[in-house]
Design an enzyme around this catalytic site. Structure first.
Site, PDB file in Angstrom:
ATOM      1  N   LYS A  10       0.856  -1.206   0.000  1.00 17.05           N
ATOM      2  CA  LYS A  10       0.000   0.000   0.000  1.00 17.05           C
ATOM      3  C   LYS A  10       0.881   1.240   0.000  1.00 17.05           C
ATOM      4  O   LYS A  10       2.066   1.198   0.385  1.00 17.05           O
ATOM      5  CB  LYS A  10      -0.932   0.022   1.222  1.00 17.05           C
ATOM      6  CG  LYS A  10      -0.237   0.047   2.608  1.00 17.05           C
ATOM      7  CD  LYS A  10       0.201   1.410   3.105  1.00 17.05           C
ATOM      8  CE  LYS A  10       0.890   1.333   4.465  1.00 17.05           C
ATOM      9  NZ  LYS A  10       1.692   2.500   4.814  1.00 17.05           N
ATOM     10  N   PRO A  94      10.219  -4.040   0.365  1.00 18.29           N
ATOM     11  CA  PRO A  94      11.210  -3.687   1.395  1.00 18.29           C
ATOM     12  C   PRO A  94      10.697  -3.967   2.808  1.00 18.29           C
ATOM     13  O   PRO A  94       9.494  -3.934   3.055  1.00 18.29           O
ATOM     14  CB  PRO A  94      11.411  -2.182   1.180  1.00 18.29           C
ATOM     15  CG  PRO A  94      10.235  -1.709   0.410  1.00 18.29           C
ATOM     16  CD  PRO A  94       9.715  -2.872  -0.372  1.00 18.29           C
ATOM     17  N   GLY A  98       7.531   1.251   4.821  1.00 20.65           N
ATOM     18  CA  GLY A  98       6.362   2.129   4.724  1.00 20.65           C
ATOM     19  C   GLY A  98       5.344   1.663   3.701  1.00 20.65           C
ATOM     20  O   GLY A  98       4.366   2.359   3.427  1.00 20.65           O
ATOM     21  N   LEU A  99       5.560   0.460   3.133  1.00 18.89           N
ATOM     22  CA  LEU A  99       4.601  -0.078   2.163  1.00 18.89           C
ATOM     23  C   LEU A  99       3.640  -1.082   2.795  1.00 18.89           C
ATOM     24  O   LEU A  99       2.840  -1.702   2.097  1.00 18.89           O
ATOM     25  CB  LEU A  99       5.341  -0.750   0.991  1.00 18.89           C
ATOM     26  CG  LEU A  99       6.137   0.165   0.065  1.00 18.89           C
ATOM     27  CD1 LEU A  99       6.846  -0.654  -1.015  1.00 18.89           C
ATOM     28  CD2 LEU A  99       5.245   1.215  -0.595  1.00 18.89           C
ATOM     29  N   GLY A 100       3.740  -1.256   4.111  1.00 18.00           N
ATOM     30  CA  GLY A 100       2.816  -2.145   4.822  1.00 18.00           C
ATOM     31  C   GLY A 100       3.066  -3.617   4.558  1.00 18.00           C
ATOM     32  O   GLY A 100       2.168  -4.441   4.726  1.00 18.00           O
ATOM     33  N   SER A 103       2.324  -6.152   7.359  1.00  9.14           N
ATOM     34  CA  SER A 103       0.878  -6.193   7.607  1.00  9.14           C
ATOM     35  C   SER A 103       0.178  -6.968   6.496  1.00  9.14           C
ATOM     36  O   SER A 103      -0.678  -7.819   6.742  1.00  9.14           O
ATOM     37  CB  SER A 103       0.318  -4.768   7.665  1.00  9.14           C
ATOM     38  OG  SER A 103       0.987  -4.019   8.661  1.00  9.14           O
ATOM     39  N   SER A 104       0.565  -6.672   5.276  1.00  7.59           N
ATOM     40  CA  SER A 104      -0.024  -7.349   4.121  1.00  7.59           C
ATOM     41  C   SER A 104       0.296  -8.846   4.156  1.00  7.59           C
ATOM     42  O   SER A 104      -0.568  -9.681   3.852  1.00  7.59           O
ATOM     43  CB  SER A 104       0.528  -6.708   2.847  1.00  7.59           C
ATOM     44  OG  SER A 104       0.083  -7.402   1.719  1.00  7.59           O
ATOM     45  N   ASP A 136      -2.091  -1.457  10.577  1.00  7.17           N
ATOM     46  CA  ASP A 136      -2.136  -1.370   9.106  1.00  7.17           C
ATOM     47  C   ASP A 136      -2.710  -2.624   8.443  1.00  7.17           C
ATOM     48  O   ASP A 136      -2.705  -2.722   7.229  1.00  7.17           O
ATOM     49  CB  ASP A 136      -0.708  -1.172   8.558  1.00  7.17           C
ATOM     50  CG  ASP A 136      -0.341   0.292   8.442  1.00  7.17           C
ATOM     51  OD1 ASP A 136      -1.201   1.141   8.731  1.00  7.17           O
ATOM     52  OD2 ASP A 136       0.808   0.567   8.056  1.00  7.17           O
TER      53      ASP A 136
HETATM   54  O1  C5P Z   1      -0.095  -1.201  15.156  1.00  2.00           O
HETATM   55  P1  C5P Z   1       1.345  -1.420  14.882  1.00  2.00           P
HETATM   56  O2  C5P Z   1       1.883  -2.636  15.537  1.00  2.00           O
HETATM   57  O3  C5P Z   1       1.677  -1.377  13.444  1.00  2.00           O
HETATM   58  O4  C5P Z   1       2.099  -0.184  15.533  1.00  2.00           O
HETATM   59  C1  C5P Z   1       3.479  -0.214  15.796  1.00  2.00           C
HETATM   60  C2  C5P Z   1       3.806   0.938  16.727  1.00  2.00           C
HETATM   61  O5  C5P Z   1       3.645   2.185  16.026  1.00  2.00           O
HETATM   62  C3  C5P Z   1       2.925   1.063  17.938  1.00  2.00           C
HETATM   63  O6  C5P Z   1       3.400   0.301  19.014  1.00  2.00           O
HETATM   64  C4  C5P Z   1       3.016   2.547  18.254  1.00  2.00           C
HETATM   65  O7  C5P Z   1       4.218   2.841  18.915  1.00  2.00           O
HETATM   66  C5  C5P Z   1       3.111   3.171  16.881  1.00  2.00           C
HETATM   67  N1  C5P Z   1       1.797   3.607  16.360  1.00  2.00           N
HETATM   68  C6  C5P Z   1       1.229   4.766  16.875  1.00  2.00           C
HETATM   69  N2  C5P Z   1       0.033   5.198  16.373  1.00  2.00           N
HETATM   70  C7  C5P Z   1      -0.588   4.526  15.377  1.00  2.00           C
HETATM   71  C8  C5P Z   1      -0.025   3.354  14.840  1.00  2.00           C
HETATM   72  C9  C5P Z   1       1.190   2.926  15.350  1.00  2.00           C
HETATM   73  O8  C5P Z   1       1.781   5.408  17.774  1.00  2.00           O
HETATM   74  N3  C5P Z   1      -1.743   5.003  14.898  1.00  2.00           N
END
Ligand code: C5P
Length: 343
Positions: A10, A94, A98-100, A103-104, A136
């Site tokens: 993404k 990568p 930043g391309l997710g 998550s994908s 994500d």
């Molecule tokens: O949800 P995810 O595991 O991808 O998030 C990784 C880290 O990024 C979280 O632990 C948090 O520190 C930060 N984050 C945030 N606000 C968001 C998404 C992520 O602060 N909306």
């Protein structure tokens, strides 16, 4: 039986960060857009128990910290299923780009595991489990163009933008998303940055709409509200810039209208000063003719949107000649996303 699923990337078309929340996350607003670049995930289920992850890329963890691993645990639990699950990750996207991708990969694992087990989760369970694994993930259960709110995990499908030629530049450097959020907090601690960002001012719609001049909501949420207004105006066909862009249908001008709302990625404000080469790459994409160029997520990937595939191909080769890892691709509509995921 092995099930293979494409795990698409993404990009973010604008990303606005709000206040840090009590749970440590940040409220945000973003428009997610899936693109055709992808990893491949192969899942098989055998007798026994345990989860094995195979990946040739040494940067990908093979233990329980891997998003795919965490996904399998939750899916088996939700379905009351058992078995030994193997996941092979063919990495092309990568890592920490930043391309997710992580998550994908986890959502592709979910899709493949359901097929391999011949069991189905409800749509609600899928979204809930995805949000548990990371902010994500849910967007990859929607595909195409989606509005992300909350911490990014609450996603709403938007009318698809027509598939657009895109050039993606993938620098070697990886950016830590939690660190980028922390840097944003430090930058905005005084509120000065939000004011100078031009997204919140004395005439912010929050106050005008509320009709209570004295009401002072926190600066960050004022700003998110204003961004929401701009996005809503865009979606309803009356962007800040007045009438939809000239030429072509409403669908054809959607992207131009969105870009004209002045979308920004807040992460650029903290990531570019630390990695000046990324700002230079954005400039290179602009000079190569992109209609709009931006960092994706917290980076380090940058993308540019182009009018035609020929322009994108030309820009891609020009950037490669400058020594950059640049690839010409396309955005994927929701229909294309789901059609190609199993092809
Ligand atoms: O949800 P995810 O595991 O991808 O998030 C990784 C880290 O990024 C979280 O632990 C948090 O520190 C930060 N984050 C945030 N606000 C968001 C998404 C992520 O602060 N909306």
């Amino acid at each position: 039986m092995t099930v293979a699923v494409r795990s698409f990337a993404k990009i973010n078309l604008g990303l606005y960060i709000g206040a840090a929340r009590a749970d440590g996350y940040h409220d945000l607003r973003t428009v997610y857009q899936t693109i055709a670049l992808h990893d491949v995930i192969r899942v098989s289920v055998g007798r026994g128990s345990g989860i094995a992850i195979l990946c040739k890329d040494p940067r990908v963890p093979l233990d329980s910290s891997n998003t795919c691993y965490r996904m399998v645990v939750r899916v088996l639990d939700e379905l009351g299923a058992k078995g030994r699950v193997s996941i092979e990750i063919e990495k092309r996207l990568p890592v920490r780009g930043g391309l997710g991708a992580a998550s994908s990969n986890a959502v592709a694992t979910m899709v493949a595991l359901e097929l391999a087990l011949r069991k189905r989760l409800s749509g609600t369970a899928r979204l809930r489990i995805a949000a548990e694994v990371g902010s994500d993930l849910p967007l990859f259960l929607v595909g195409g163009t989606a509005l992300g709110v909350g911490r990014g995990e609450e996603v709403y499908p938007l009318a698809d933008l027509p598939s657009l030629p895109t050039v993606v530049v993938m620098p070697e450097v990886g950016v830590s998303t939690p660190q980028a959020f922390a840097d944003w907090d430090a930058l905005t601690a005084s509120g000065a940055e939000l004011r100078s960002a031009g997204r919140t001012n004395a005439s912010a719609p929050t106050r005008a709409v509320a009709g209570r001049e004295q009401l002072t909501r926190p600066l960050a949420s004022d700003r998110l509200f204003e961004v929401g207004c701009a996005l809503s105006a865009w979606l309803s066909g009356s962007p800040n810039t007045g009438a939809p862009a000239k030429g072509g249908s409403r669908a054809g001008s959607l992207l131009l209208d969105l870009v004209r709302t002045g979308i920004e990625n807040d992460f650029e404000r903290v990531v570019f000063p630390q990695y000046p080469e990324l700002r230079d790459i954005k400039g290179a994409l602009e000079r190569a003719g992109s209609r709009y160029a931006s960092l994706s997520g917290s980076g380090s990937t940058l993308y540019g949107l182009f009018r035609t595939q020929a322009e994108a191909a030309k820009a891609g080769s020009r950037l490669r000649k400058q020594g950059l890892k640049a690839v010409a691709t396309r955005t994927l509509t929701c229909q294309q996303y789901w059609k190609r995921i199993l092809d």
